[in-house]
Motif scaffolding. Structure first.
Motif, PDB file in Angstrom:
ATOM      1  N   LEU B 288       0.854  -1.180   0.000  1.00 46.35           N
ATOM      2  CA  LEU B 288       0.000   0.000   0.000  1.00 46.35           C
ATOM      3  C   LEU B 288       0.901   1.245   0.000  1.00 46.35           C
ATOM      4  CD1 LEU B 288      -3.092   0.124   0.189  1.00 46.35           C
ATOM      5  CD2 LEU B 288      -2.840   0.592   2.628  1.00 46.35           C
ATOM      6  N   SER B 289       0.578   2.256  -0.816  1.00 48.55           N
ATOM      7  CA  SER B 289       1.366   3.495  -0.765  1.00 48.55           C
ATOM      8  C   SER B 289       0.458   4.684  -1.011  1.00 48.55           C
ATOM      9  CB  SER B 289       2.491   3.455  -1.801  1.00 48.55           C
ATOM     10  OG  SER B 289       1.932   3.496  -3.097  1.00 48.55           O
ATOM     11  N   ALA B 290       0.928   5.849  -0.587  1.00 46.53           N
ATOM     12  CA  ALA B 290       0.142   7.065  -0.778  1.00 46.53           C
ATOM     13  C   ALA B 290       0.335   7.602  -2.193  1.00 46.53           C
ATOM     14  CB  ALA B 290       0.543   8.115   0.261  1.00 46.53           C
ATOM     15  N   GLU B 291       1.545   7.346  -2.773  1.00 42.90           N
ATOM     16  CA  GLU B 291       1.851   7.836  -4.115  1.00 42.90           C
ATOM     17  C   GLU B 291       2.008   6.663  -5.072  1.00 42.90           C
ATOM     18  OE1 GLU B 291       1.981  11.050  -4.683  1.00 42.90           O
ATOM     19  OE2 GLU B 291       1.729  11.559  -2.546  1.00 42.90           O
ATOM     20  N   PRO B 300      -4.622   2.738  -8.568  1.00 43.12           N
ATOM     21  CA  PRO B 300      -5.304   3.510  -7.521  1.00 43.12           C
ATOM     22  C   PRO B 300      -6.569   2.775  -7.074  1.00 43.12           C
ATOM     23  CG  PRO B 300      -5.752   4.471  -9.663  1.00 43.12           C
ATOM     24  CD  PRO B 300      -4.858   3.294  -9.909  1.00 43.12           C
ATOM     25  N   ALA B 301      -6.823   2.779  -5.753  1.00 43.41           N
ATOM     26  CA  ALA B 301      -8.020   2.095  -5.247  1.00 43.41           C
ATOM     27  C   ALA B 301      -8.413   2.713  -3.917  1.00 43.41           C
ATOM     28  CB  ALA B 301      -7.741   0.606  -5.064  1.00 43.41           C
ATOM     29  N   LYS B 302      -9.687   2.539  -3.561  1.00 49.70           N
ATOM     30  CA  LYS B 302     -10.159   3.064  -2.281  1.00 49.70           C
ATOM     31  C   LYS B 302     -10.425   1.910  -1.317  1.00 49.70           C
ATOM     32  CE  LYS B 302     -12.184   7.471  -3.472  1.00 49.70           C
ATOM     33  NZ  LYS B 302     -13.343   8.123  -4.077  1.00 49.70           N
ATOM     34  N   PHE B 344      -5.761   5.145  -1.956  1.00 46.67           N
ATOM     35  CA  PHE B 344      -4.361   4.709  -1.874  1.00 46.67           C
ATOM     36  C   PHE B 344      -3.928   4.183  -3.224  1.00 46.67           C
ATOM     37  CE2 PHE B 344      -5.117   4.647   2.710  1.00 46.67           C
ATOM     38  CZ  PHE B 344      -3.893   5.043   3.206  1.00 46.67           C
ATOM     39  N   TRP B 345      -2.656   3.800  -3.317  1.00 52.01           N
ATOM     40  CA  TRP B 345      -2.160   3.069  -4.479  1.00 52.01           C
ATOM     41  C   TRP B 345      -1.813   1.664  -4.033  1.00 52.01           C
ATOM     42  CZ3 TRP B 345      -1.725   4.958  -9.494  1.00 52.01           C
ATOM     43  CH2 TRP B 345      -2.064   6.311  -9.655  1.00 52.01           C
ATOM     44  N   VAL B 346      -2.248   0.694  -4.847  1.00 52.31           N
ATOM     45  CA  VAL B 346      -1.894  -0.700  -4.576  1.00 52.31           C
ATOM     46  C   VAL B 346      -0.797  -1.086  -5.566  1.00 52.31           C
ATOM     47  CG1 VAL B 346      -2.717  -3.079  -4.623  1.00 52.31           C
ATOM     48  CG2 VAL B 346      -4.212  -1.245  -3.775  1.00 52.31           C
ATOM     49  N   ASN B 347       0.334  -1.584  -5.038  1.00 49.72           N
ATOM     50  CA  ASN B 347       1.500  -1.868  -5.891  1.00 49.72           C
ATOM     51  C   ASN B 347       2.013  -3.292  -5.685  1.00 49.72           C
ATOM     52  OD1 ASN B 347       1.943   1.246  -6.229  1.00 49.72           O
ATOM     53  ND2 ASN B 347       1.922   0.827  -4.016  1.00 49.72           N
TER      54      ASN B 347
END
Lengths: 274, 356
Positions: B288-291, B300-302, B344-347
């Motif tokens: 999980l990341s903010a950027e 991007p996901a909520k 958030f961003w899922v990576n």
């Protein structure tokens, strides 16, 4: 008294009342006769246990019943295996063979055996016809005929407890034995047979107790020569009126059966000792 | 200790089994190596137990051949194969004591009374049942009966031990204990084990390799790690553990590897299984990341759901395109800003995704 107990009593009530009226009261009457006729005392029991005729009848009854039990249970075991472990067609055929005798009365069956086994019956005619025997074989009016007739009647009663024992057997236990290299013979003798032993004992108990009280079949196929206990009681009560002795013999038979039931029940349920 | 020289190697070639019109098994080919612990894993009705019964010799295959140490055994009956077998429900002889149960296969082999006595004592000790030898199975607990079944199956040093869901009747704690014991016994004896289960954790914990069955077909056969990280198809991916399956449009191959498009973004993943209509990613592989993280696959996901599970926390997320994602991360790594509705961003790294 708990609620289910109460409702069980209500439901069982009519049956209990019937059993009291039809069995317990008459039996108490018999018990009284055995001690009071013709005079008060243990005379009838002394007679019953010393009279060589009565003793020989007891001996014959015991012998015939043991043989009948062995024959019936052994045959029933084979029949059960053919029935329970066979294919669908074989199962149907076996089922019919087991059930059909149930629909025919004891009397008819006894006369049927008479027609087959008597000196001029089907079997003797055939044996003499093909020249195997010159004189007829005596197969009725002796213990052989009695055993055949009784076993034929009792086999189905042995089949049912055996069938439930065989059905309840865990198939995987047999597979396990085979998987460890045991051949069919070995699996049967060391696993299958011991595991169905309670069923065998149960079947033997039913057959033996049933056989002890047989009247019609021995009377017809024994032809008055192989008298068994039930017939002796009948003779003492209806033909040579000696009600006290007849009653005493009945009571002795009853006590014997009760004792056997108790002993065999214990054997079937060997308790929790391990 | 037993010698592992006697451990057998089984080869199955094109095994099929029909019951009437029903196809229970179709063209199963695999090799069980000497001393291997192979698990047959699949849902009920997948054919795994049928395959085990064919290995044991209790069922004959409709097609295909079986061999043991290179010798054909397709027509050999179960008695002659003599593989050890532990059944669901143990299948102990109820009229025999523990010692008599264990001695049974030794008696079949006509070993001397002295040998039998020594061997039985050794086996009773090995499975930790000292002092219970004279009891009947009905006087033992489930776990103890299980040990007797194992001891009986191993007493005569069979070349192969087959186990049909042996732990399914045990409670969870006992199961874990028996699994440890099974691992130890496998190591000590060196025998080839073929184990059937529908419990994936059990399979991952015990096996040297896992064969996944579904609808009578072998879906994948590999080490637990390979099967978990590189499922070869969607069934395997979803059957073993949790996984995110993202629908992507056709996979292309460019100079740096396979790539496909998901909600307008390029997704890179491993493409060795040949499929290309979706990408599978394990929840614990996601970060999980903010950027946005440009060097990884980044979406991007909520957050829609937060489930606290003690050591780890499971997050439910929804992408802009309406796809649901699940990720799990160590609870101490959950950012303080994580809340339902937060963007958030899922990576995840390209090597952690697989094209299916």
């Amino acid at each position: 008294m708990s609620k289910p107990m109460k409702s069980a009593l209500v439901l069982l009530g009519p049956l209990l009342a019937f059993l009291m009226l039809a069995y317990v009261f008459p039996f108490l009457g018999i018990l009284r006769w055995s001690f009071t006729l013709p005079e008060l005392g243990l005379g009838n029991y002394a007679d019953a246990l010393t009279d060589p005729l009565v003793l020989s009848v007891f001996g014959r009854t015991l012998r015939v019943c043991v043989i009948v039990t062995l024959v019936s249970v052994a045959s029933a075991y084979v029949i059960t295996l053919l029935w329970v472990r066979g294919g669908p067609v074989q199962r149907l055929v076996m089922e019919l063979c087991i059930l059909i005798p149930f629909w025919i009365s004891v009397l008819t069956r006894a006369f049927g055996w008479l027609a087959l086994l008597s000196n001029r019956g089907l079997i003797n005619t055939w044996l003499q016809g093909i020249g195997l025997t010159s004189d007829p074989l005596t197969m009725v009016r002796n213990e052989f005929g009695v055993v055949v007739g009784m076993a034929h009647f009792l086999i189905p009663f042995a089949v049912f407890p055996l069938a439930s024992a065989v059905r309840n057997l865990d198939e995987r236990v047999l597979l396990a034995a085979r998987g460890m290299g045991a051949g069919r013979q070995r699996v049967f003798w060391t696993v299958f047979l011991p595991m169905t032993a309670p069923g065998i004992l149960g079947a033997a108990l039913i057959v033996f107790v049933f056989a002890l009280g047989f009247f019609v079949t021995p009377a017809i196929l024994g032809g008055g020569r192989s008298v068994m206990v039930a017939e002796l009681v009948y003779l003492r009560i209806f033909q040579s009126p000696n009600w006290g002795l007849g009653a005493a013999i009945s009571v002795i038979l009853m006590i014997g059966v009760a004792f056997l039931m108790g002993a065999l029940m214990k054997a079937v349920r060997p308790g929790e000792k391990s | 200790m037993l010698d592992s020289v006697s451990a057998g190697e089984i080869e199955a070639a094109g095994i099929g089994k029909n019951f009437g019109r029903f196809t229970a098994l179709k063209d199963i080919s695999l090799t069980v190596g000497r001393g291997e612990f192979l698990t047959l894993l699949g849902p009920s009705g997948s054919g795994k137990t049928t395959f085990l019964m064919i290995l044991a010799g209790f069922e004959a295959p409709t097609t295909g051949r079986l061999s043991l140490n290179g010798v054909d055994m397709t027509e050999t009956d179960a008695e002659t194969r003599g593989f050890g077998m532990v059944f669901q429900g143990y299948a102990l002889f109820p009229h025999m004591t523990v010692e008599q149960n264990i001695a049974f296969p030794l008696r079949v082999q006509k070993r001397s009374a002295q040998q039998i006595k020594a061997r039985v004592a050794e086996m009773v000790e090995m499975v930790g049942l000292g002092g219970h030898g004279h009891k009947k199975p009905s006087a033992l607990s489930g776990g103890q009966q299980q040990r007797v079944a194992l001891a009986r199956a191993l007493a005569y040093e069979p070349p192969v031990l087959l186990l049909d869901e042996p732990f399914s009747a045990l409670d969870r704690n006992l199961r874990g204990q028996m699994q440890d014991e099974m691992r130890r016994i496998h190591k000590d004896t060196g025998t080839t084990f073929v184990f059937v289960t529908h419990d994936q954790e059990e399979a991952l914990a015990l096996s040297s390799r896992i064969a996944i069955f579904d609808h009578g077909q072998l879906q994948q056969l590999d080490t637990p790690r390979e099967i978990y990280d590189r499922p070869s198809n969607r069934f395997v991916a979803e059957f073993l553990g949790d996984i995110n399956i993202l629908p992507v449009n056709p996979k292309l191959t460019d100079e740096t590897g396979a790539v496909a498009e998901f909600e307008g973004r390029a997704i890179r993943a491993v493409a060795d299984q040949g499929g290309g209509s979706s990408v599978a990613v394990r929840p614990e592989r996601m970060i999980l990341s903010a950027e946005e993280m440009p060097q990884a696959n980044s979406i991007p996901a909520k957050i829609t759901d937060i489930v606290y599970l003690g050591a780890e926390t499971r997050l439910g997320l929804k992408t802009a395109g309406g796809n649901d994602l699940t990720m799990s991360l160590p609870t101490h790594e959950v950012p303080a800003t994580a809340a339902v509705g937060a963007p958030f961003w899922v990576n995840w790294a390209p090597e952690h995704g697989v094209f299916l």
